[in-house]
Design an enzyme around this catalytic site. Structure first.
Site, PDB file in Angstrom:
ATOM      1  N   SER A 143       0.866  -1.175   0.000  1.00  0.00           N
ATOM      2  CA  SER A 143       0.000   0.000   0.000  1.00  0.00           C
ATOM      3  C   SER A 143       0.899   1.220   0.000  1.00  0.00           C
ATOM      4  O   SER A 143       2.080   1.139   0.378  1.00  0.00           O
ATOM      5  CB  SER A 143      -0.877   0.009   1.258  1.00  0.00           C
ATOM      6  OG  SER A 143      -1.511   1.265   1.436  1.00  0.00           O
ATOM      7  N   TYR A 156      -2.401  -1.262  10.437  1.00  0.00           N
ATOM      8  CA  TYR A 156      -2.346  -1.376   8.973  1.00  0.00           C
ATOM      9  C   TYR A 156      -1.012  -0.854   8.451  1.00  0.00           C
ATOM     10  O   TYR A 156      -0.330  -1.517   7.655  1.00  0.00           O
ATOM     11  CB  TYR A 156      -3.510  -0.600   8.358  1.00  0.00           C
ATOM     12  CG  TYR A 156      -3.649  -0.777   6.864  1.00  0.00           C
ATOM     13  CD1 TYR A 156      -4.254  -1.913   6.337  1.00  0.00           C
ATOM     14  CD2 TYR A 156      -3.192   0.191   5.975  1.00  0.00           C
ATOM     15  CE1 TYR A 156      -4.390  -2.082   4.958  1.00  0.00           C
ATOM     16  CE2 TYR A 156      -3.325   0.036   4.601  1.00  0.00           C
ATOM     17  CZ  TYR A 156      -3.926  -1.104   4.099  1.00  0.00           C
ATOM     18  OH  TYR A 156      -4.053  -1.269   2.743  1.00  0.00           O
TER      19      TYR A 156
END
Length: 265
Positions: A143, A156
Site C-alpha cells: 500500500s 495497517y
C-alpha cells in the site's frame, strides 16, 4: 493476449473480490492456471471462479483462514499438489481505522496476521522451490501506507511497512537464483494509493456535497493523491502481470507506488 505464463501456476490470496480478483483474472489471461483464495458466499466464490476461468485458464478455490499458520500450510500443500507455485501474489488484507490508544488488541493481532505474517508463511513455503527451478515471482500487494503513514491506522501501516521490509530481505536472498534466460526469482511490492473498489463508494458519495460523482472523487483525493483520480483494480493487475515477465528479471526488491504522486510530496 500474450499467454507467456502458459504452463505456470499462480496463487493469489484475497482474490475473490476487488484488486485480488482483477489480478487473478489478468494472470489467467496471461496463461497461468490460478489458485484463488478468499472469503465469500458459495455464490460469490462461484462467480469469482467463473470470472477467472472466463479470462482464459483453469482456476480453483482453496480455502484457508490466513490468521492460522497450519491452515496456510494446508492450503499451500493442496495448491502444490495441483501444480508447483510459480507466481505468488499476497493480496489478502484487512483494515481497522481508530486512534492508537483506542485500537482493540485483537484488531492489531488480526491485521498483522493477515497482512504480514500470512505473507511470511507463504513466501517461506514457496521460495525454495522457485529458487531450485530458476523462476519465480512473488508480488506482495502492500500500500502507499507501506511508504508513508496516516493517522488512525497503526496496525495497517505497521503491517504494510513490514511487508515492504520482508520483501526486500527475500529479494536479496534470492537475487542470484536462476538466470536471465530462466527468468530468475524476484520479490516485489506494489503500493497502491486510492483504488476504485465498491468498498470506497460510500466515501465518494459522502464527499459529493451536491456535486457529481467525479466531484466526490476529487474531494476525497484532494488531500493526498495529487492526480485527483483513482486507479482501477485492472491497473494494479497490469503492473503485477508485467512484473511476471522474463524481461523483469532484474526488477526485484522494489516497492512500486501507483499513487498519483502521493508519495512524491
Amino acid at each position: 493476449m500474450d499467454r507467456f505464463l502458459q504452463g505456470r501456476t499462480a496463487l493469489v490470496t484475497g482474490s475473490t473480490s476487488g484488486i485480488g480478483l482483477a489480478i487473478a483474472e489478468a494472470l489467467s489471461a496471461a496463461g497461468a492456471r490460478v489458485a484463488i483464495n478468499g472469503l465469500g458466499s458459495a455464490e460469490q466464490l462461484e462467480a469469482a471462479l467463473k470470472r477467472v476461468t472466463d479470462a482464459g485458464s483453469e482456476a480453483r478455490h482453496f480455502d484457508a483462514d490466513l490468521r492460522k499458520p497450519e491452515q496456510i500450510t494446508g492450503m499451500l500443500d493442496a495448491v502444490q499438489a495441483w501444480g508447483e507455485i510459480d507466481v505468488l501474489v499476497n493480496c489478502a488484507g484487512i483494515q481497522h481505522a481508530a486512534p492508537l490508544a483506542e485500537q482493540p488488541a485483537q484488531k492489531w493481532d488480526d491485521i498483522i496476521a493477515i497482512n504480514l505474517s500470512a505473507a511470511f508463511h507463504t513466501m517461506q513455503h514457496v521460495l525454495p522451490g522457485m529458487g531450485e527451478r530458476g523462476f519465480g515471482r512473488v508480488l506482495n500487494i502492500a500500500s502507499v501506507h507501506g511508504l508513508v503513514a496516516s493517522k488512525n491506522k497503526a496496525p495497517y501501516v505497521a503491517s504494510k511497512f513490514g511487508i515492504v521490509g520482508l520483501s526486500k530481505v527475500a529479494a536479496l536472498e534470492y537475487a542470484a537464483a536462476g538466470s536471465r534466460d530462466s527468468g530468475g526469482v524476484t520479490v516485489n511490492c506494489v503500493c497502491p494509493g486510492w483504488v476504485e473498489t465498491p468498498l470506497i463508494e460510500p466515501q465518494i458519495q459522502a464527499h459529493r456535497n451536491g456535486g457529481s460523482r467525479d466531484d466526490g472523487v476529487r474531494a476525497l483525493l484532494e488531500e493526498k493523491q495529487p492526480s485527483q483520480r483513482m486507479s482501477l483494480p485492472e491497473d494494479i493487475a497490469a503492473m503485477v502481470v508485467w512484473l511476471c515477465r522474463r524481461e523483469s528479471h532484474n526488477v526485484t526488491g522494489a516497492a512500486m507506488p501507483i499513487d498519483g504522486a502521493w508519495t512524491a510530496q
